[in-house]
Design a protein around this motif. Structure first.
Motif, mmCIF file in Angstrom:
data_model
loop_
_atom_site.group_PDB
_atom_site.id
_atom_site.type_symbol
_atom_site.label_atom_id
_atom_site.label_comp_id
_atom_site.label_asym_id
_atom_site.label_seq_id
_atom_site.Cartn_x
_atom_site.Cartn_y
_atom_site.Cartn_z
ATOM 1 N N HIS A 27 -0.086 -6.358 -1.811
ATOM 2 C CA HIS A 27 -0.323 -5.200 -0.945
ATOM 3 C C HIS A 27 0.269 -3.913 -1.503
ATOM 4 O O HIS A 27 0.057 -2.839 -0.928
ATOM 5 N N ASN A 79 1.013 -0.628 -3.816
ATOM 6 C CA ASN A 79 0.253 0.331 -4.628
ATOM 7 C C ASN A 79 1.049 0.680 -5.886
ATOM 8 O O ASN A 79 2.109 0.092 -6.137
ATOM 9 N N GLN A 104 0.196 -0.365 0.182
ATOM 10 C CA GLN A 104 -1.008 0.454 0.069
ATOM 11 C C GLN A 104 -1.508 0.818 1.469
ATOM 12 O O GLN A 104 -1.525 -0.017 2.380
#
Length: 137
Positions: A39, A41, A47
Protein backbone atom coordinates in the motif's frame (compact mmCIF):
# COMPACT_ATOMS: atom_id res chain seq x y z
CA UNK A 1 -26.26 -13.59 1.02
CA UNK A 2 -26.02 -10.47 3.20
CA UNK A 3 -25.02 -7.06 1.82
CA UNK A 4 -21.83 -7.26 3.89
CA UNK A 5 -20.94 -10.62 2.31
CA UNK A 6 -21.96 -9.48 -1.18
CA UNK A 7 -19.80 -6.35 -1.16
CA UNK A 8 -16.82 -8.10 0.47
CA UNK A 9 -17.01 -10.78 -2.24
CA UNK A 10 -18.08 -8.84 -5.32
CA UNK A 11 -16.05 -5.62 -4.95
CA UNK A 12 -12.98 -7.29 -6.40
CA UNK A 13 -10.76 -4.21 -6.31
CA UNK A 14 -11.38 -3.45 -2.62
CA UNK A 15 -11.04 -7.15 -1.84
CA UNK A 16 -7.75 -7.24 -3.75
CA UNK A 17 -6.17 -4.55 -1.57
CA UNK A 18 -7.43 -6.15 1.64
CA UNK A 19 -10.22 -3.69 2.47
CA UNK A 20 -13.19 -5.32 4.23
CA UNK A 21 -16.61 -4.17 5.39
CA UNK A 22 -16.94 -5.08 9.05
CA UNK A 23 -20.30 -3.50 9.92
CA UNK A 24 -23.41 -2.28 8.09
CA UNK A 25 -26.65 -0.90 9.46
CA UNK A 26 -29.19 1.36 7.81
CA UNK A 27 -27.34 4.58 7.03
CA UNK A 28 -23.98 3.44 8.46
CA UNK A 29 -21.04 1.27 7.38
CA UNK A 30 -17.53 0.61 8.71
CA UNK A 31 -14.60 -0.75 6.71
CA UNK A 32 -11.09 -1.70 7.80
CA UNK A 33 -7.63 -2.12 6.28
CA UNK A 34 -4.17 -2.68 7.72
CA UNK A 35 -1.47 -0.79 5.80
CA UNK A 36 1.02 -3.24 4.28
CA UNK A 37 4.10 -2.69 2.12
CA UNK A 38 1.99 -3.11 -1.01
CA UNK A 39 0.00 0.00 0.00
CA UNK A 40 3.01 2.32 0.26
CA UNK A 41 3.75 5.01 -2.30
CA UNK A 42 7.15 6.35 -3.38
CA UNK A 43 7.26 8.58 -0.30
CA UNK A 44 6.99 5.60 2.03
CA UNK A 45 3.45 6.36 3.28
CA UNK A 46 0.12 4.81 2.41
CA UNK A 47 -0.94 5.59 -1.15
CA UNK A 48 -3.99 7.85 -1.29
CA UNK A 49 -5.81 5.46 -3.60
CA UNK A 50 -5.80 2.77 -0.91
CA UNK A 51 -7.31 5.20 1.60
CA UNK A 52 -9.89 6.34 -0.95
CA UNK A 53 -10.82 2.72 -1.80
CA UNK A 54 -11.37 1.98 1.89
CA UNK A 55 -13.68 5.00 2.16
CA UNK A 56 -15.45 4.17 -1.10
CA UNK A 57 -16.24 0.64 0.10
CA UNK A 58 -17.91 2.08 3.22
CA UNK A 59 -19.79 4.49 0.95
CA UNK A 60 -21.00 1.56 -1.18
CA UNK A 61 -22.31 -0.17 1.93
CA UNK A 62 -24.37 2.83 2.99
CA UNK A 63 -25.50 3.83 -0.49
CA UNK A 64 -26.80 0.33 -1.27
CA UNK A 65 -28.31 -0.56 2.13
CA UNK A 66 -31.81 0.44 0.95
CA UNK A 67 -31.94 -2.33 -1.69
CA UNK A 68 -31.61 -0.15 -4.79
CA UNK A 69 -28.44 -0.31 -6.89
CA UNK A 70 -26.64 2.95 -6.13
CA UNK A 71 -23.36 4.12 -7.67
CA UNK A 72 -21.08 6.96 -6.64
CA UNK A 73 -21.10 9.94 -9.00
CA UNK A 74 -19.03 12.52 -7.12
CA UNK A 75 -16.55 12.28 -4.27
CA UNK A 76 -14.08 14.63 -2.67
CA UNK A 77 -11.30 13.51 -0.38
CA UNK A 78 -9.06 15.59 1.86
CA UNK A 79 -5.98 13.93 3.32
CA UNK A 80 -5.22 15.30 6.80
CA UNK A 81 -2.53 12.93 8.09
CA UNK A 82 -0.30 10.28 6.53
CA UNK A 83 -0.98 6.62 7.20
CA UNK A 84 2.10 4.53 7.95
CA UNK A 85 3.12 0.92 7.45
CA UNK A 86 1.30 -1.19 10.04
CA UNK A 87 -1.45 1.35 10.72
CA UNK A 88 -4.93 -0.12 11.07
CA UNK A 89 -7.33 2.17 9.22
CA UNK A 90 -11.06 2.39 9.75
CA UNK A 91 -13.50 4.24 7.50
CA UNK A 92 -16.90 5.11 8.93
CA UNK A 93 -19.60 6.29 6.55
CA UNK A 94 -22.85 7.92 7.60
CA UNK A 95 -25.76 8.83 5.41
CA UNK A 96 -26.20 12.58 5.74
CA UNK A 97 -29.11 12.91 3.30
CA UNK A 98 -31.24 9.99 2.08
CA UNK A 99 -32.55 11.51 -1.14
CA UNK A 100 -34.59 9.16 -3.34
CA UNK A 101 -32.21 9.72 -6.30
CA UNK A 102 -29.07 11.46 -4.98
CA UNK A 103 -28.06 10.26 -1.50
CA UNK A 104 -25.21 12.10 0.20
CA UNK A 105 -22.73 10.65 2.71
CA UNK A 106 -19.83 11.71 4.90
CA UNK A 107 -16.91 9.37 5.54
CA UNK A 108 -14.13 9.69 8.12
CA UNK A 109 -10.96 7.59 7.94
CA UNK A 110 -9.01 7.17 11.19
CA UNK A 111 -6.04 5.12 12.34
CA UNK A 112 -5.74 2.88 15.41
CA UNK A 113 -4.89 5.93 17.56
CA UNK A 114 -8.10 7.68 16.52
CA UNK A 115 -6.19 10.24 14.43
CA UNK A 116 -8.18 11.58 11.51
CA UNK A 117 -6.42 10.49 8.32
CA UNK A 118 -8.92 11.70 5.70
CA UNK A 119 -12.43 13.02 5.23
CA UNK A 120 -14.55 12.15 2.21
CA UNK A 121 -17.90 13.36 0.94
CA UNK A 122 -19.87 11.20 -1.43
CA UNK A 123 -22.81 11.81 -3.72
CA UNK A 124 -24.44 8.81 -5.37
CA UNK A 125 -27.12 8.06 -7.95
CA UNK A 126 -29.84 5.48 -7.37
CA UNK A 127 -30.65 3.44 -10.45
CA UNK A 128 -34.08 1.95 -11.11
CA UNK A 129 -32.70 -1.49 -10.35
CA UNK A 130 -33.02 -3.65 -7.26
CA UNK A 131 -29.86 -4.63 -5.42
CA UNK A 132 -30.83 -7.90 -3.81
CA UNK A 133 -29.49 -9.26 -0.54
CA UNK A 134 -31.01 -11.21 2.37
CA UNK A 135 -30.00 -8.89 5.22
CA UNK A 136 -27.47 -6.15 5.91
CA UNK A 137 -25.19 -8.32 8.09
Amino acid sequence: MTLLEKLNQDDRFANGIGARITEISEGYARTELTVEERHLNGGGVCQGGAIYTLADLAFAGVANCHGTLTLGISNTITFLHSAQLGDHLTAECTETFDHHKLPYCDIKVTNQKGELIAVVTGLAYRLKKEFEFDALM
